[in-house]
Design a protein around this motif. Structure first.
Motif, short mmCIF file in Angstrom:
data_model
loop_
_atom_site.label_atom_id
_atom_site.label_comp_id
_atom_site.label_asym_id
_atom_site.label_seq_id
_atom_site.Cartn_x
_atom_site.Cartn_y
_atom_site.Cartn_z
N ALA A 153 0.82 -1.21 0.00
CA ALA A 153 0.00 0.00 0.00
C ALA A 153 0.85 1.26 0.00
CB ALA A 153 -0.95 0.00 1.20
N ASP A 154 1.94 1.27 0.77
CA ASP A 154 2.78 2.47 0.84
C ASP A 154 3.32 2.87 -0.53
OD1 ASP A 154 2.36 2.63 3.54
OD2 ASP A 154 4.32 1.82 4.11
N THR A 155 3.73 1.90 -1.34
CA THR A 155 4.26 2.25 -2.66
C THR A 155 3.14 2.65 -3.61
OG1 THR A 155 4.40 -0.12 -3.15
CG2 THR A 155 6.45 1.00 -2.58
N ARG A 156 1.98 2.04 -3.51
CA ARG A 156 0.84 2.46 -4.34
C ARG A 156 0.47 3.91 -4.01
NH1 ARG A 156 -1.05 -2.78 -3.04
NH2 ARG A 156 -2.50 -1.90 -1.54
N ILE A 157 0.45 4.23 -2.72
CA ILE A 157 0.13 5.60 -2.31
C ILE A 157 1.19 6.58 -2.82
CG2 ILE A 157 -0.04 7.12 -0.29
CD1 ILE A 157 -1.38 4.65 1.15
N LYS A 158 2.45 6.21 -2.71
CA LYS A 158 3.52 7.09 -3.22
C LYS A 158 3.36 7.30 -4.72
CE LYS A 158 8.46 7.86 -3.55
NZ LYS A 158 9.81 7.41 -3.24
N GLU A 164 -0.34 12.62 -9.01
CA GLU A 164 -1.15 13.82 -8.72
C GLU A 164 -0.28 15.09 -8.76
OE1 GLU A 164 -4.51 15.21 -5.56
OE2 GLU A 164 -2.72 14.25 -4.72
N ARG A 165 0.88 15.03 -8.14
CA ARG A 165 1.79 16.18 -8.12
C ARG A 165 2.19 16.58 -9.54
NH1 ARG A 165 6.62 16.64 -9.37
NH2 ARG A 165 7.04 14.41 -9.37
#
Length: 170
Positions: A153-158, A164-165
Motif C-alpha cells: 500500500a505504501d508504494t501504491r500511495i507514493k 497527482e503532483r
C-alpha cells in the motif's frame, strides 16, 4: 506501436471534438504495456500530448530482449511477433521510444519499482538518460522495495501522490 498509437490518437481527437477534453491538457498515462504506449505517444505523436507518465514502461525493446539472458523468453518472443520484428529485426529499434527521445516535446514522469523483474528498472533508466541527453524535461521516481505489481500500500500511495503532483504541475 503504430496502429495502437493511432487508435489512441483517434480517441483523443474524438474527446476533443466532443468538447470533453482540452487539447492543450492531454496527459498520456500508463503502466507496463500502457506505459510503453505512453512513452510511444509522447515520442511518436508529440503534438497530441501535454505530458506523459510511465510506470514500469519498456523504453528500449531491443535492449530488453538481449540483455542479461542467454535465451529468449516467451514474453520477448511475443513482443517480437506483435511488433513484426520476427520478420524485420529493425522494428525493435524503430519502435523503442528511448531511441527517439529528441522528438519528445512534453514533460515526462518515469516511475519504477526497484524490485521489478517483469520490466526491469533499467528500462526507465535508459529512457531517463535518453531524455536528459536530448535536453528534455524528465523526472524519475524510484519506488523502493516493491515489484511490478505494487504489492504494498505504501508504494501504491507514493505512486498516486507522484502522479497527482505531476499532473497538477503540468
Amino acid at each position: 506501436a503504430g496502429k495502437v498509437q493511432q487508435d489512441l490518437r483517434d480517441g483523443v481527437e474524438k474527446l476533443v471534438a466532443d468538447g470533453i477534453a482540452d487539447p492543450k491538457r492531454i496527459c498520456i498515462v500508463g503502466a507496463s504495456w500502457g506505459a510503453y504506449l505512453a512513452l510511444g505517444g509522447v515520442t511518436f505523436q508529440p503534438d497530441v500530448y501535454a505530458c506523459a507518465i510511465s510506470y514500469a514502461g519498456p523504453s528500449d525493446i531491443a535492449h530488453d530482449l538481449y540483455t542479461g539472458t542467454a535465451f529468449q523468453s516467451e514474453v520477448d518472443s511475443l513482443w517480437q511477433r506483435r511488433m513484426g520484428a520476427d520478420k524485420d529485426s529493425g522494428k525493435m529499434n524503430e519502435q523503442s521510444p528511448a531511441r527517439f527521445a529528441d522528438r519528445v516535446n512534453a514533460p515526462v514522469l518515469l516511475i519504477h519499482s526497484d524490485k521489478d523483474t517483469t520490466v526491469r528498472i533499467d528500462q526507465s533508466e535508459i529512457e531517463e538518460r535518453a531524455l536528459r541527453h536530448a535536453g528534455k524535461q524528465v523526472e524519475f521516481v524510484t519506488l523502493e522495495g516493491d515489484d511490478h505489481y505494487l504489492e504494498f500500500a505504501d508504494t501504491r500511495i507514493k505512486l498516486l501522490k507522484e502522479v497527482e503532483r505531476f499532473l497538477n504541475a503540468h
